[in-house]
Design a protein around this motif. Structure first.
Motif, PDB file in Angstrom:
ATOM      1  N   VAL A   1      -4.980 -39.770  13.457  1.00  0.00           N
ATOM      2  CA  VAL A   1      -6.312 -39.162  13.447  1.00  0.00           C
ATOM      3  C   VAL A   1      -7.355 -40.277  13.391  1.00  0.00           C
ATOM      4  O   VAL A   1      -7.551 -40.889  12.332  1.00  0.00           O
TER       5      VAL A   1
ATOM      6  N   VAL B   1     -10.761 -42.039  12.775  1.00  0.00           N
ATOM      7  CA  VAL B   1     -11.898 -41.700  11.914  1.00  0.00           C
ATOM      8  C   VAL B   1     -12.962 -42.799  11.971  1.00  0.00           C
ATOM      9  O   VAL B   1     -12.660 -43.948  12.303  1.00  0.00           O
TER      10      VAL B   1
ATOM     11  N   ALA C   1      -8.793 -31.213   6.459  1.00  0.00           N
ATOM     12  CA  ALA C   1      -8.583 -30.095   7.386  1.00  0.00           C
ATOM     13  C   ALA C   1      -7.326 -30.297   8.222  1.00  0.00           C
ATOM     14  O   ALA C   1      -6.570 -29.346   8.469  1.00  0.00           O
ATOM     15  N   GLU C   2      -7.075 -31.537   8.656  1.00  0.00           N
ATOM     16  CA  GLU C   2      -5.862 -31.836   9.431  1.00  0.00           C
ATOM     17  C   GLU C   2      -4.612 -31.570   8.597  1.00  0.00           C
ATOM     18  O   GLU C   2      -3.642 -30.987   9.079  1.00  0.00           O
TER      19      GLU C   2
ATOM     20  N   GLU D   1     -14.230 -40.017   6.718  1.00  0.00           N
ATOM     21  CA  GLU D   1     -14.250 -38.598   7.078  1.00  0.00           C
ATOM     22  C   GLU D   1     -13.209 -37.791   6.295  1.00  0.00           C
ATOM     23  O   GLU D   1     -12.327 -37.139   6.878  1.00  0.00           O
TER      24      GLU D   1
ATOM     25  N   GLU E   1     -13.265 -34.946   4.802  1.00  0.00           N
ATOM     26  CA  GLU E   1     -13.161 -33.511   5.095  1.00  0.00           C
ATOM     27  C   GLU E   1     -12.351 -33.270   6.359  1.00  0.00           C
ATOM     28  O   GLU E   1     -11.579 -32.307   6.441  1.00  0.00           O
ATOM     29  N   LYS E   2     -12.515 -34.127   7.349  1.00  0.00           N
ATOM     30  CA  LYS E   2     -11.727 -34.034   8.580  1.00  0.00           C
ATOM     31  C   LYS E   2     -10.242 -34.221   8.279  1.00  0.00           C
ATOM     32  O   LYS E   2      -9.397 -33.471   8.785  1.00  0.00           O
ATOM     33  N   LEU E   3      -9.931 -35.203   7.446  1.00  0.00           N
ATOM     34  CA  LEU E   3      -8.526 -35.467   7.112  1.00  0.00           C
ATOM     35  C   LEU E   3      -7.930 -34.327   6.286  1.00  0.00           C
ATOM     36  O   LEU E   3      -6.774 -33.939   6.511  1.00  0.00           O
TER      37      LEU E   3
END
Length: 214
Positions: A7, A9, A41-42, A35, A37-39
């Motif tokens: 991922v 970032v 969510a993943e 990031e 929040e992105k991680l």
């Protein structure tokens, strides 16, 4: 079975690796650089339980999300070598200088020296000490799958910068020959930025280290 999802970032497009055991769904994140929040969510989308955060080195684009994720998941931070303590101590200051969101502080649970064996499910990962880009840089090697996480030591067609504080070009070259080129040619590596490559390809084609004595 070992599974990996990369991922990218931050504006530096740093490759954060989500690595997990397909049977137990237990996971680690290698270089959660930003990031958070992105991680998160993943990880949730994959249905994983994160057991630890592993760090190759202390630069902000590799450790920027670690503080926030440690708070969210209450997991240990493993690595890098203690010589990178000063980078982690400066992470908020350096992030502000680059215009990044100021991250939570990073508190390392276990410093690494090289030679340790880390576990995830039934898989083991050898810690390889590879200073030069930073003085406390480490890499993670899984022999069973022939996978190496090089952080910012070695890239496809390039090598890590050494113009940062306490970087050392000769030390980096030595680390690549000792810790990367000693592995089988078919070993695939995931670097901190850019595409995957293999040790054999870099031995032949990397202009910074190909065909040069260690």
């Amino acid at each position: 079975m070992l599974q990996v999802k990369i991922v990218p970032v931050t504006a530096f497009q740093q490759n954060c690796s989500i690595v997990w055991d397909a049977e137990t769904k237990e996971a680690v994140l290698i270089d959660a650089g930003g990031e958070p929040e992105k991680l998160k969510a993943e990880v949730e989308a994959l249905g994983l339980t994160v057991k630890a955060l592993w760090l190759t080195h202390g630069h902000l684009d590799h450790a920027g999300a670690v503080g926030a994720l440690t708070k969210a998941w209450n997991v240990p931070v493993i690595g890098p070598h203690k010589e990178d303590q000063f980078w982690l101590d400066m992470i908020q200051e350096v992030s502000a200088r680059y215009g990044f969101p100021v991250p939570e502080p990073v508190h390392v649970t276990q410093w690494l020296e090289g030679g340790e064996v880390l576990k995830l499910g039934s898989e083991t990962f050898e810690v390889r000490f590879a200073p030069g880009h930073t003085p406390g840089h480490v890499m993670f090697y899984n022999k069973n799958y022939g996978l190496l996480w090089t952080g910012d030591v070695l890239f496809k067609g390039s090598i890590g910068r050494t113009d940062f504080p306490r970087g050392n070009h000769q030390q980096l070259i030595d680390s690549i020959h000792r810790e990367c080129f000693s592995l089988p040619d078919e070993t695939q590596f995931i670097s901190g930025h850019g595409p995957l490559s293999t040790i054999g390809f870099e031995k032949l084609h990397n202009p910074f280290v190909a065909g040069k004595a260690g």
